[in-house]
Design a protein around this motif. Sequence first.
Motif, PDB file in Angstrom:
ATOM      1  N   VAL A   1       1.879  15.365  -7.810  1.00  0.00           N
ATOM      2  CA  VAL A   1       1.134  14.226  -7.272  1.00  0.00           C
ATOM      3  C   VAL A   1       0.525  14.646  -5.928  1.00  0.00           C
ATOM      4  O   VAL A   1       1.244  14.836  -4.939  1.00  0.00           O
ATOM      5  CB  VAL A   1       2.033  12.977  -7.115  1.00  0.00           C
ATOM      6  N   ALA A   2      -0.791  14.785  -5.910  1.00  0.00           N
ATOM      7  CA  ALA A   2      -1.485  15.320  -4.730  1.00  0.00           C
ATOM      8  C   ALA A   2      -1.279  14.479  -3.481  1.00  0.00           C
ATOM      9  O   ALA A   2      -1.089  15.027  -2.387  1.00  0.00           O
ATOM     10  CB  ALA A   2      -2.975  15.479  -5.020  1.00  0.00           C
ATOM     11  N   THR A   3      -1.305  13.153  -3.598  1.00  0.00           N
ATOM     12  CA  THR A   3      -1.123  12.313  -2.409  1.00  0.00           C
ATOM     13  C   THR A   3       0.289  12.474  -1.850  1.00  0.00           C
ATOM     14  O   THR A   3       0.475  12.463  -0.634  1.00  0.00           O
ATOM     15  CB  THR A   3      -1.405  10.833  -2.722  1.00  0.00           C
ATOM     16  N   ALA A   4       1.264  12.658  -2.713  1.00  0.00           N
ATOM     17  CA  ALA A   4       2.636  12.899  -2.248  1.00  0.00           C
ATOM     18  C   ALA A   4       2.717  14.261  -1.569  1.00  0.00           C
ATOM     19  O   ALA A   4       3.367  14.409  -0.527  1.00  0.00           O
ATOM     20  CB  ALA A   4       3.619  12.822  -3.420  1.00  0.00           C
TER      21      ALA A   4
ATOM     22  N   SER B   1       4.553   8.503 -10.306  1.00  0.00           N
ATOM     23  CA  SER B   1       3.774   7.503  -9.585  1.00  0.00           C
ATOM     24  C   SER B   1       4.694   6.556  -8.809  1.00  0.00           C
ATOM     25  O   SER B   1       4.441   6.226  -7.648  1.00  0.00           O
ATOM     26  CB  SER B   1       2.903   6.718 -10.571  1.00  0.00           C
ATOM     27  N   ALA B   2       5.773   6.135  -9.448  1.00  0.00           N
ATOM     28  CA  ALA B   2       6.730   5.251  -8.786  1.00  0.00           C
ATOM     29  C   ALA B   2       7.458   5.981  -7.664  1.00  0.00           C
ATOM     30  O   ALA B   2       7.752   5.394  -6.622  1.00  0.00           O
ATOM     31  CB  ALA B   2       7.727   4.701  -9.803  1.00  0.00           C
ATOM     32  N   GLN B   3       7.739   7.261  -7.858  1.00  0.00           N
ATOM     33  CA  GLN B   3       8.390   8.045  -6.800  1.00  0.00           C
ATOM     34  C   GLN B   3       7.490   8.108  -5.569  1.00  0.00           C
ATOM     35  O   GLN B   3       7.956   7.921  -4.446  1.00  0.00           O
ATOM     36  CB  GLN B   3       8.718   9.452  -7.309  1.00  0.00           C
ATOM     37  N   TYR B   4       6.192   8.350  -5.790  1.00  0.00           N
ATOM     38  CA  TYR B   4       5.251   8.360  -4.671  1.00  0.00           C
ATOM     39  C   TYR B   4       5.228   6.993  -3.988  1.00  0.00           C
ATOM     40  O   TYR B   4       5.299   6.895  -2.759  1.00  0.00           O
ATOM     41  CB  TYR B   4       3.845   8.743  -5.144  1.00  0.00           C
TER      42      TYR B   4
ATOM     43  N   TRP C   1      11.177  -2.721  -8.694  1.00  0.00           N
ATOM     44  CA  TRP C   1      10.595  -2.172  -9.925  1.00  0.00           C
ATOM     45  C   TRP C   1      10.229  -0.704  -9.754  1.00  0.00           C
ATOM     46  O   TRP C   1      10.444   0.096 -10.662  1.00  0.00           O
ATOM     47  CB  TRP C   1       9.403  -3.013 -10.379  1.00  0.00           C
ATOM     48  N   TYR C   2       9.670  -0.360  -8.613  1.00  0.00           N
ATOM     49  CA  TYR C   2       9.376   1.056  -8.357  1.00  0.00           C
ATOM     50  C   TYR C   2      10.652   1.894  -8.398  1.00  0.00           C
ATOM     51  O   TYR C   2      10.675   2.987  -8.952  1.00  0.00           O
ATOM     52  CB  TYR C   2       8.720   1.245  -6.989  1.00  0.00           C
ATOM     53  N   ARG C   3      11.731   1.382  -7.796  1.00  0.00           N
ATOM     54  CA  ARG C   3      12.990   2.116  -7.757  1.00  0.00           C
ATOM     55  C   ARG C   3      13.501   2.398  -9.163  1.00  0.00           C
ATOM     56  O   ARG C   3      13.914   3.519  -9.476  1.00  0.00           O
ATOM     57  CB  ARG C   3      14.041   1.346  -6.949  1.00  0.00           C
ATOM     58  N   LYS C   4      13.441   1.389 -10.023  1.00  0.00           N
ATOM     59  CA  LYS C   4      13.910   1.578 -11.404  1.00  0.00           C
ATOM     60  C   LYS C   4      13.117   2.678 -12.103  1.00  0.00           C
ATOM     61  O   LYS C   4      13.680   3.526 -12.793  1.00  0.00           O
ATOM     62  CB  LYS C   4      13.799   0.262 -12.184  1.00  0.00           C
ATOM     63  N   ALA C   5      11.809   2.652 -11.928  1.00  0.00           N
ATOM     64  CA  ALA C   5      10.962   3.665 -12.573  1.00  0.00           C
ATOM     65  C   ALA C   5      11.145   5.034 -11.915  1.00  0.00           C
ATOM     66  O   ALA C   5      11.208   6.057 -12.600  1.00  0.00           O
ATOM     67  CB  ALA C   5       9.494   3.237 -12.517  1.00  0.00           C
ATOM     68  N   ALA C   6      11.245   5.055 -10.594  1.00  0.00           N
ATOM     69  CA  ALA C   6      11.391   6.318  -9.859  1.00  0.00           C
ATOM     70  C   ALA C   6      12.685   7.026 -10.239  1.00  0.00           C
ATOM     71  O   ALA C   6      12.705   8.246 -10.400  1.00  0.00           O
ATOM     72  CB  ALA C   6      11.350   6.061  -8.352  1.00  0.00           C
ATOM     73  N   GLU C   7      13.751   6.268 -10.368  1.00  0.00           N
ATOM     74  CA  GLU C   7      15.035   6.857 -10.725  1.00  0.00           C
ATOM     75  C   GLU C   7      15.029   7.453 -12.130  1.00  0.00           C
ATOM     76  O   GLU C   7      15.858   8.287 -12.451  1.00  0.00           O
ATOM     77  CB  GLU C   7      16.153   5.821 -10.589  1.00  0.00           C
TER      78      GLU C   7
ATOM     79  N   HIS D   1      11.243   0.063 -20.032  1.00  0.00           N
ATOM     80  CA  HIS D   1      10.013   0.856 -20.185  1.00  0.00           C
ATOM     81  C   HIS D   1       9.550   1.311 -18.803  1.00  0.00           C
ATOM     82  O   HIS D   1       9.186   0.499 -17.945  1.00  0.00           O
ATOM     83  CB  HIS D   1       8.932   0.028 -20.881  1.00  0.00           C
ATOM     84  N   VAL D   2       9.582   2.612 -18.572  1.00  0.00           N
ATOM     85  CA  VAL D   2       9.353   3.183 -17.242  1.00  0.00           C
ATOM     86  C   VAL D   2       7.950   2.880 -16.711  1.00  0.00           C
ATOM     87  O   VAL D   2       7.799   2.468 -15.556  1.00  0.00           O
ATOM     88  CB  VAL D   2       9.607   4.700 -17.261  1.00  0.00           C
ATOM     89  N   LYS D   3       6.924   3.099 -17.502  1.00  0.00           N
ATOM     90  CA  LYS D   3       5.558   2.850 -17.018  1.00  0.00           C
ATOM     91  C   LYS D   3       5.330   1.363 -16.749  1.00  0.00           C
ATOM     92  O   LYS D   3       4.617   1.010 -15.803  1.00  0.00           O
ATOM     93  CB  LYS D   3       4.539   3.394 -18.008  1.00  0.00           C
ATOM     94  N   ALA D   4       5.938   0.515 -17.540  1.00  0.00           N
ATOM     95  CA  ALA D   4       5.824  -0.927 -17.291  1.00  0.00           C
ATOM     96  C   ALA D   4       6.496  -1.288 -15.974  1.00  0.00           C
ATOM     97  O   ALA D   4       5.981  -2.105 -15.206  1.00  0.00           O
ATOM     98  CB  ALA D   4       6.441  -1.713 -18.439  1.00  0.00           C
ATOM     99  N   GLN D   5       7.638  -0.660 -15.693  1.00  0.00           N
ATOM    100  CA  GLN D   5       8.319  -0.901 -14.419  1.00  0.00           C
ATOM    101  C   GLN D   5       7.440  -0.480 -13.249  1.00  0.00           C
ATOM    102  O   GLN D   5       7.307  -1.209 -12.266  1.00  0.00           O
ATOM    103  CB  GLN D   5       9.654  -0.150 -14.386  1.00  0.00           C
ATOM    104  N   SER D   6       6.823   0.686 -13.365  1.00  0.00           N
ATOM    105  CA  SER D   6       5.943   1.181 -12.305  1.00  0.00           C
ATOM    106  C   SER D   6       4.728   0.269 -12.134  1.00  0.00           C
ATOM    107  O   SER D   6       4.346  -0.081 -11.017  1.00  0.00           O
ATOM    108  CB  SER D   6       5.504   2.611 -12.615  1.00  0.00           C
TER     109      SER D   6
END
Length: 179
Positions: free
Chosen positions: A109-112, A75-78, A64-70, A37-42
């Motif tokens: 994503v504005a911060t990114a 959000s995880a990519q940022y 965990w961020y990497r799994k979601a970002a990929e 589950h991507v959002k859970a990973q993030s």
Amino acid sequence: HAMAQFNLGLMYGKGDGVTENYIEAVRWFRKAAEQGHVKAQSNLGAMYANGIGVAEDYIEAFEWYRKAAEQGNASAQYSLGLIYATGMGVAEDDVEAYKWYRKASEQGVATAQSNLGFMYTNGEGVAEDYVEAYKWSNLAAALGNKRAAELKKVIATLMTRAQIAEAHKLSTKWFKEHN
């Protein structure tokens, strides 16, 4: 069921219908995250990065961020970009930071976008390019990012009118293509 587990994690994390309990939130996010589950990973990455419900652990957060970002989670990519930019749990790597900020920026994503503008301004992880710096700062500023609005003013002092016009043209084109 991963979605139900994720939702339980949210409920425990916010105290929505249950007593707020970050340890339980982590438990349920992990169950969902382990099923992909991507959002859970993030969210689990964020819990580890901030030491919420678990001991702060940037290496675990990174995983965990990497799994979601990929899987395309903006959000995880940022967050992955931020980890690479600051060297939290991994070797600092501006090229990787740029790569992940760029992916999140393309998703709005504005911060990114603001961080991408900064990287283009200073040639960090990417060649210095004031037109691109202005474009990304302009997009982030349009989304309400105050840091980007200030950066845009600084960049403008380093540019010709033609460069500023080109940056506005690129910003408008990007905005039309992504909205």
